[in-house]
Write a protein that holds these residues in place. Structure first.
Motif, short mmCIF file in Angstrom:
data_model
loop_
_atom_site.label_atom_id
_atom_site.label_comp_id
_atom_site.label_asym_id
_atom_site.label_seq_id
_atom_site.Cartn_x
_atom_site.Cartn_y
_atom_site.Cartn_z
N LYS A 190 0.81 -1.22 0.00
CA LYS A 190 0.00 0.00 0.00
C LYS A 190 0.85 1.27 0.00
O LYS A 190 0.40 2.34 0.45
CB LYS A 190 -0.97 0.00 1.19
N ILE A 191 2.07 1.14 -0.52
CA ILE A 191 2.95 2.31 -0.64
C ILE A 191 2.87 2.82 -2.08
O ILE A 191 3.13 2.07 -3.02
CB ILE A 191 4.41 1.95 -0.28
N ASN A 192 2.50 4.08 -2.23
CA ASN A 192 2.41 4.70 -3.55
C ASN A 192 3.81 4.80 -4.15
O ASN A 192 4.65 5.58 -3.70
CB ASN A 192 1.78 6.09 -3.41
N PHE A 193 4.07 3.98 -5.17
CA PHE A 193 5.41 3.94 -5.76
C PHE A 193 5.85 5.30 -6.27
O PHE A 193 6.99 5.72 -6.08
CB PHE A 193 5.47 2.92 -6.90
N ASN A 194 4.93 6.00 -6.94
CA ASN A 194 5.31 7.29 -7.53
C ASN A 194 5.67 8.32 -6.47
O ASN A 194 6.63 9.09 -6.64
CB ASN A 194 4.17 7.79 -8.43
N GLU A 195 4.92 8.33 -5.38
CA GLU A 195 5.28 9.24 -4.27
C GLU A 195 6.64 8.84 -3.69
O GLU A 195 7.46 9.70 -3.36
CB GLU A 195 4.22 9.20 -3.18
N HIS A 196 6.83 7.53 -3.57
CA HIS A 196 8.08 7.02 -2.99
C HIS A 196 9.28 7.45 -3.81
O HIS A 196 10.30 7.92 -3.27
CB HIS A 196 7.98 5.48 -2.92
N ILE A 197 9.17 7.32 -5.13
CA ILE A 197 10.33 7.65 -5.97
C ILE A 197 10.55 9.16 -6.07
O ILE A 197 11.69 9.64 -6.14
CB ILE A 197 10.23 6.98 -7.36
N ILE A 198 9.46 9.93 -6.03
CA ILE A 198 9.60 11.39 -6.01
C ILE A 198 10.36 11.84 -4.76
O ILE A 198 11.25 12.70 -4.82
CB ILE A 198 8.21 12.06 -6.08
N GLU A 199 10.00 11.26 -3.61
CA GLU A 199 10.69 11.61 -2.37
C GLU A 199 12.15 11.20 -2.39
O GLU A 199 13.03 11.93 -1.91
CB GLU A 199 9.97 10.96 -1.18
N ALA A 200 12.43 10.01 -2.95
CA ALA A 200 13.82 9.54 -3.03
C ALA A 200 14.65 10.45 -3.92
O ALA A 200 15.82 10.75 -3.61
CB ALA A 200 13.84 8.11 -3.56
N LEU A 201 14.08 10.92 -5.02
CA LEU A 201 14.79 11.85 -5.90
C LEU A 201 14.96 13.22 -5.24
O LEU A 201 16.01 13.86 -5.37
CB LEU A 201 14.03 11.97 -7.22
N LYS A 202 13.92 13.65 -4.52
CA LYS A 202 13.99 14.92 -3.80
C LYS A 202 15.11 14.91 -2.76
O LYS A 202 15.83 15.91 -2.58
CB LYS A 202 12.65 15.21 -3.12
N ASP A 203 15.28 13.77 -2.09
CA ASP A 203 16.35 13.64 -1.09
C ASP A 203 17.73 13.81 -1.72
O ASP A 203 18.69 14.16 -1.03
CB ASP A 203 16.27 12.28 -0.40
N LYS A 204 17.81 13.54 -3.02
CA LYS A 204 19.09 13.70 -3.73
C LYS A 204 19.18 15.03 -4.48
O LYS A 204 20.12 15.26 -5.24
CB LYS A 204 19.29 12.53 -4.70
N GLY A 205 18.16 15.89 -4.28
CA GLY A 205 18.21 17.23 -4.85
C GLY A 205 17.55 17.38 -6.20
O GLY A 205 17.79 18.37 -6.91
N TYR A 206 16.67 16.44 -6.58
CA TYR A 206 16.03 16.48 -7.89
C TYR A 206 14.51 16.55 -7.73
O TYR A 206 13.93 15.80 -6.94
CB TYR A 206 16.40 15.25 -8.72
N THR A 207 13.89 17.43 -8.52
CA THR A 207 12.44 17.60 -8.46
C THR A 207 11.78 16.94 -9.66
O THR A 207 12.13 17.23 -10.81
CB THR A 207 12.06 19.09 -8.45
N TYR A 208 10.85 16.05 -9.38
CA TYR A 208 10.06 15.38 -10.41
C TYR A 208 8.60 15.42 -10.01
O TYR A 208 8.25 15.67 -8.85
CB TYR A 208 10.50 13.92 -10.58
N TYR A 209 7.73 15.14 -11.01
CA TYR A 209 6.29 15.10 -10.79
C TYR A 209 5.75 13.73 -11.20
O TYR A 209 6.23 13.12 -12.15
CB TYR A 209 5.59 16.17 -11.61
N ALA A 210 4.76 13.25 -10.47
CA ALA A 210 4.10 11.99 -10.81
C ALA A 210 2.77 11.92 -10.07
O ALA A 210 2.55 12.63 -9.09
CB ALA A 210 4.97 10.79 -10.43
N GLN A 211 1.89 11.06 -10.57
CA GLN A 211 0.63 10.79 -9.90
C GLN A 211 0.48 9.28 -9.76
O GLN A 211 1.08 8.51 -10.50
CB GLN A 211 -0.54 11.37 -10.70
N LYS A 212 -0.34 8.86 -8.80
CA LYS A 212 -0.49 7.44 -8.53
C LYS A 212 -1.02 6.71 -9.76
O LYS A 212 -1.88 7.21 -10.47
CB LYS A 212 -1.44 7.21 -7.35
N SER A 213 -0.49 5.51 -9.98
CA SER A 213 -0.91 4.69 -11.11
C SER A 213 -0.71 3.22 -10.76
O SER A 213 -0.18 2.90 -9.69
CB SER A 213 -0.10 5.05 -12.36
N GLN A 214 -1.12 2.34 -11.65
CA GLN A 214 -0.99 0.90 -11.41
C GLN A 214 -0.49 0.22 -12.68
O GLN A 214 -1.02 0.47 -13.76
CB GLN A 214 -2.34 0.30 -11.01
#
Length: 346
Positions: free
Chosen positions: A70-94
């Motif tokens: 139940k972890i939103n993959f897109n949110e997870h990867i956006i946060e991981a990229l943000k932690d490395k200084g990169y901004t991306y956009y995504a919405q939940k999908s399957q």
């Protein structure tokens, strides 16, 4: 003071020239099957993040998004990229997912996943005022007819008594899958986006080869067993006007076969990589397509991933002329990714 018409002409010309000037932007599009979100291999998720950064990708089409636990993959990867200084956009999908460096105006499940028979996700993305209709596909993996000439069933992967080389039989099995339904939905929707003046790009793991690859010149290679076939979905995409970036850049499938599967992932036991262990099932099943547009020019295409493949249950290193961006460390998947560079005029 007498006004100079020469000065007025210079001022008007200056503003007209600057108003009509166009600017070019390079955008990198990555098609990436991430093998169950990178969970199959230790450190796989971090490797996905690192490859996005390393390839400087702007638009990414993911296959095998699962939202495990139940972890939103897109949110997870956006946060991981943000932690490395990169901004991306995504919405939940399957099943399929989209990641963008540019704002997403809207996103829809164009062909929703049902019973794991594939999907296509679509987003409208604002790239500095130009709108791109960007699609991510992961098509039905069942009735995978590319295995029939190689002597394996395309749904159970059990070995057959003999390879199936009758083209009508192969096409019939191929059409039992939901791949053609998904591609037909994409083509219809994309044509509407083109009419609205949007740029159209598709990236996907199609689980089906290209008609540009199974040709007379290689009918006795890669266990094609003499089969020359117009694989339905790439043929339909071409007929509808879409361009396969890899074959635009490298039209010769002998010198540049562009295999994307099965990739030799050194960190995975070979039995998890070989679905037809007695066959040579190397193929190009991962694609980026775009619709020709005066604002978009293809610059370059490379394969991202290991140079090696799996052939008859053995790890081999390719000696083709394909250009690779090889992993620095962990590679998170059993596919290779496709990276295309475009110039966008806006």
């Amino acid at each position: 003071m007498k006004f100079s018409y020469t000065i007025l002409f210079i001022i008007i010309s200056y503003f007209l020239f600057n108003c009509n000037q166009k600017t070019e932007l390079t955008i990198h599009v990555l098609q990436f099957n991430i093998w169950q979100e990178g969970t199959i291999i230790e450190g796989g998720f971090d490797a996905i993040v690192n490859e996005i950064i390393r390839t400087k990708s702007d638009l990414i089409a993911f296959s095998e998004v699962r939202n495990y636990n139940k972890i939103n993959f897109n949110e997870h990867i956006i946060e991981a990229l943000k932690d490395k200084g990169y901004t991306y956009y995504a919405q939940k999908s399957q099943d399929t997912g989209l990641l963008s460096k540019y704002p997403i105006i809207s996103q829809t499940a164009l062909y929703p996943v049902i019973n794991d028979h594939g999907s296509i996700t679509k987003a409208i993305i604002n790239v500095l005022g130009e709108e791109i209709a960007f699609y991510s596909g992961h098509l039905d993996y069942l009735n995978c007819a590319l295995y029939l000439p190689r002597g394996y069933d395309g749904s159970t992967w059990k070995k057959l008594d003999n390879p199936i080389t009758n083209i009508d039989t192969i096409q019939k099995v191929n059409l039992v899958s939901k791949r053609d339904e998904a591609i037909d939905v994409f083509i219809k929707d994309a044509k509407n986006e083109i009419k609205q003046g949007r740029i159209v790009i598709y990236g996907g793991d199609n689980n089906e080869p290209s008609h540009l690859d199974w040709i007379e010149a290689n009918k006795n290679r890669y266990d094609h067993h003499g089969v020359v076939i117009n694989w339905r979905n790439t043929f339909e995409l071409q007929k509808a006007g879409f361009t396969d970036v890899y074959r635009e850049k490298y039209p010769n499938p002998i010198t540049h076969p562009g295999f994307t599967y099965p990739a030799n992932n050194k960190d995975i036991p070979i039995e998890k990589l070989a679905w037809s262990p007695d066959a040579d099932d190397r193929d190009r099943i991962d694609f980026i397509f775009y619709y020709p547009d005066d604002r978009l020019k293809l610059n370059d295409v490379k394969i991202v991933g290991p140079k090696g493949d799996i052939v008859r249950n053995k790890r081999i290193t390719e000696t083709t002329n394909d250009e690779f961006i090889e992993p620095f460390a962990i590679w998170p998947t059993d596919h290779k990714a496709i990276l295309a560079s475009f110039s966008l005029t806006y």
